[in-house]
Design a protein around this motif. Structure first.
Motif, PDB file in Angstrom:
ATOM      1  N   TYR A  52       0.823  -1.203   0.000  1.00  0.00           N
ATOM      2  CA  TYR A  52       0.000   0.000   0.000  1.00  0.00           C
ATOM      3  C   TYR A  52       0.865   1.264   0.000  1.00  0.00           C
ATOM      4  O   TYR A  52       0.546   2.250  -0.668  1.00  0.00           O
ATOM      5  CB  TYR A  52      -0.939   0.018   1.209  1.00  0.00           C
ATOM      6  N   SER A  56       0.867   4.137  -2.985  1.00  0.00           N
ATOM      7  CA  SER A  56       0.523   5.519  -2.629  1.00  0.00           C
ATOM      8  C   SER A  56       1.688   6.491  -2.742  1.00  0.00           C
ATOM      9  O   SER A  56       1.483   7.710  -2.668  1.00  0.00           O
ATOM     10  CB  SER A  56      -0.020   5.552  -1.197  1.00  0.00           C
ATOM     11  N   VAL A  70      -5.458   1.997  -7.125  1.00  0.00           N
ATOM     12  CA  VAL A  70      -6.228   2.300  -5.933  1.00  0.00           C
ATOM     13  C   VAL A  70      -6.596   0.957  -5.306  1.00  0.00           C
ATOM     14  O   VAL A  70      -6.917   0.005  -6.018  1.00  0.00           O
ATOM     15  CB  VAL A  70      -7.524   3.080  -6.271  1.00  0.00           C
ATOM     16  N   TYR A  72      -9.225  -0.628  -2.456  1.00  0.00           N
ATOM     17  CA  TYR A  72     -10.376  -0.428  -1.575  1.00  0.00           C
ATOM     18  C   TYR A  72     -10.606  -1.689  -0.755  1.00  0.00           C
ATOM     19  O   TYR A  72     -10.477  -2.801  -1.275  1.00  0.00           O
ATOM     20  CB  TYR A  72     -11.660  -0.200  -2.394  1.00  0.00           C
ATOM     21  N   VAL A  78     -10.621   3.293   1.536  1.00  0.00           N
ATOM     22  CA  VAL A  78      -9.424   3.355   0.702  1.00  0.00           C
ATOM     23  C   VAL A  78      -8.205   2.950   1.535  1.00  0.00           C
ATOM     24  O   VAL A  78      -7.933   3.543   2.571  1.00  0.00           O
ATOM     25  CB  VAL A  78      -9.218   4.778   0.130  1.00  0.00           C
ATOM     26  N   HIS A  81      -3.865   4.804  -2.505  1.00  0.00           N
ATOM     27  CA  HIS A  81      -4.348   5.633  -3.617  1.00  0.00           C
ATOM     28  C   HIS A  81      -3.152   6.266  -4.310  1.00  0.00           C
ATOM     29  O   HIS A  81      -2.417   7.048  -3.707  1.00  0.00           O
ATOM     30  CB  HIS A  81      -5.303   6.706  -3.084  1.00  0.00           C
TER      31      HIS A  81
END
Length: 152
Positions: A52, A56, A70, A72, A78, A81
């Motif tokens: 993650y 990001s 992205v 989810y 979230v 992102h």
């Protein structure tokens, strides 16, 4: 009237350029699919925290022009992102596009029944800053859905 060599060369160059643009346009769905698969593999190999964080990151390997990933949770939260770090941790289950389509809710519902899928909606392109039609390729990974989209 005979065509000149310059005109023939110009027409040939224009045709080749047009073919190149078409090849690029045709490759975009493949780019999204490949990037999502690469992101899923990265998360599986390195764990959620590192995965993650990489998705990001401003210098993420999972960003290419207006294509980004992205992640989810199946509740609409979230987890990562690639275009807007401020979205991380927010539950966007009720978010709707300009036409009123609840695209996050639809996405997580689709992920509950499908291993992979494409979804269409409208979203702001981070490059042009305009709302544009978008197609998102998604793959379910455990209790999340990893997605990457292309603007049409």
């Amino acid at each position: 009237m005979k065509p000149t060599r310059q005109l023939i060369s110009f027409c040939a160059a224009a045709a080749m350029l047009g073919a190149s643009f078409n090849a690029l346009a045709d490759a975009k769905p493949d780019d999204a699919t490949a990037m999502v698969k690469k992101g899923v593999a990265f998360i599986k190999a390195n764990g959620k925290d590192k995965g993650y964080a990489e998705i990001s990151s401003k210098t993420s390997q999972f960003k290419k022009e207006d294509l980004y990933l992205v992640v989810y949770g199946l509740d609409g939260t979230v987890h990562a992102h690639g275009a807007n770090e401020k979205m991380i941790g927010k539950n966007l289950i009720d978010l709707k596009d300009i036409d009123g389509k609840p695209f996050v809710k639809e996405r997580v519902e689709m992920a509950k029944t499908k291993a992979s899928f494409w979804q269409d909606y409208k979203f702001t392109n981070p490059e042009s800053k305009k709302v544009e039609p978008k197609s998102m390729y998604c793959e379910k990974l455990d209790e999340t859905v990893v997605c990457g989209g292309i603007y049409k």
